[in-house]
Design an enzyme around this catalytic site. Sequence first.
Site: not given
Ligand code: NAD
Ligand code: DAU
Length: 334
Positions: A58, A80, A120-122, A147, A151, A187-188, A191, A269
């Site tokens: 992108i 990312e 994201t809510d983060e 991260y 965002k 995380f999910i 695990q 942590d």
């Molecule tokens: P993901 O890491 O699984 O997927 C990201 C995708 O973007 C991958 O396919 C990767 O190859 C692609 N990508 C990375 N850099 C790129 C670039 N420079 N150009 C084109 N493609 C690129 O992420 P996800 O969990 O599917 O998250 C998608 C979006 O949703 C993100 O913007 C993230 O911030 C947001 N989001 C994620 C969560 C969550 O819980 N996973 C929650 C809220 C918002």
């Molecule tokens: O809230 C939305 C965000 O949720 C998205 O914007 C991010 O892209 C997405 O990765 C996610 O962020 P978190 O940091 O909350 O997700 P993660 O899956 O990394 O971790 C979820 C929780 O679990 C967090 O409190 C850290 C904890 N954790 C994570 C891992 C990988 C563990 O306790 N053990 C682990 O091995």
Amino acid sequence: MQVLVTGGAGFIGANFTLRTLATRDDVQLTVLDKFTYAANPATLEPVSARITVIRGDIGDAALVDRLVADSDLVVNFAAESHNDNSLADPSAFVQTNLVGTYTLLEAVRRHRVRLHHISTDEVYGDLDLDDPARFTEETAYNPSSPYSSTKAGSDLLVRAWVRSFGVEATISNCSNNYGPYQHLEKFIPRQITNVLTGVRPKLYGDGLNVRDWIHVDDHNDAVWTIIERGQLGETYLIGADGEVNNRTVVESILVALGQPADAFDFVTDRAGHDRRYAIDATRLRDELGWTPTYTDFASGLAATIDWYRDNREWWAPHKAGVEADYARTQQILD
Ligand code: NAD
Ligand code: DAU
């Protein structure tokens, strides 16, 4: 309608692509994805004849300009996305989340194409465990990690391009997603696949951090609702009242897979670890009429556990590599 789905090979973007194909016949989809480590080509392989897939960045202005010119709508999932990685090396986060979003914005501005930006809510930072508050669209931005700060920056770029240049865009900020095709670093899935491969789950810190879980299909249905009924220039929070602490999630996974509930380990942590996220999605529900389908996290989690148990071929080849990456990240952070 010609829709450009950036990041459409990742977890949420691929689910968006698959669900859109299954539920709509009025759209043509082009996926633009860099296919970083986070993308699994196997996810979109079964629908490859029905979509156009472009391997690209992108941040590549010429490529993005050409693809946006041919689109009616851009939905930007590309990012990312993993906090732990952003602590070890933030550079790709700055490049993709900030420069990449800027590149998309300049293209939609030039070609007057509608953009929906996924966030994201983060961006709102975190809440105390006993705080009755939840995030709303009015909560001040206060991101904690590399991260989430990139965002947050990307959201601010979108808002500025709306106000200064009249770009037609909406933003959504969603809580933690779960469901099929999620990368094993998260995380999910981490695990579930740990237990399925005989490894004890790992809880960061005291395991009491709370995440507000939403099924990925509910997230993506909300995205379509905002695209179709949202007000241009506005932000909508997406959440499904799914607050659960990490320890409870791990115990549920262990029990569902026939293990003792306490068969997990506490590990160091995460630096700057956000304590709790919680979304108030009143605006999305009341103004746009969206409601989630998965209102019971326990049954959504059970279905997700079943999916990983039944789809080993999707994840098993990658499990060792993901854990090796974690070990390398940990070495950098130690
Ligand atoms: P993901 O890491 O699984 O997927 C990201 C995708 O973007 C991958 O396919 C990767 O190859 C692609 N990508 C990375 N850099 C790129 C670039 N420079 N150009 C084109 N493609 C690129 O992420 P996800 O969990 O599917 O998250 C998608 C979006 O949703 C993100 O913007 C993230 O911030 C947001 N989001 C994620 C969560 C969550 O819980 N996973 C929650 C809220 C918002
Ligand atoms: O809230 C939305 C965000 O949720 C998205 O914007 C991010 O892209 C997405 O990765 C996610 O962020 P978190 O940091 O909350 O997700 P993660 O899956 O990394 O971790 C979820 C929780 O679990 C967090 O409190 C850290 C904890 N954790 C994570 C891992 C990988 C563990 O306790 N053990 C682990 O091995």
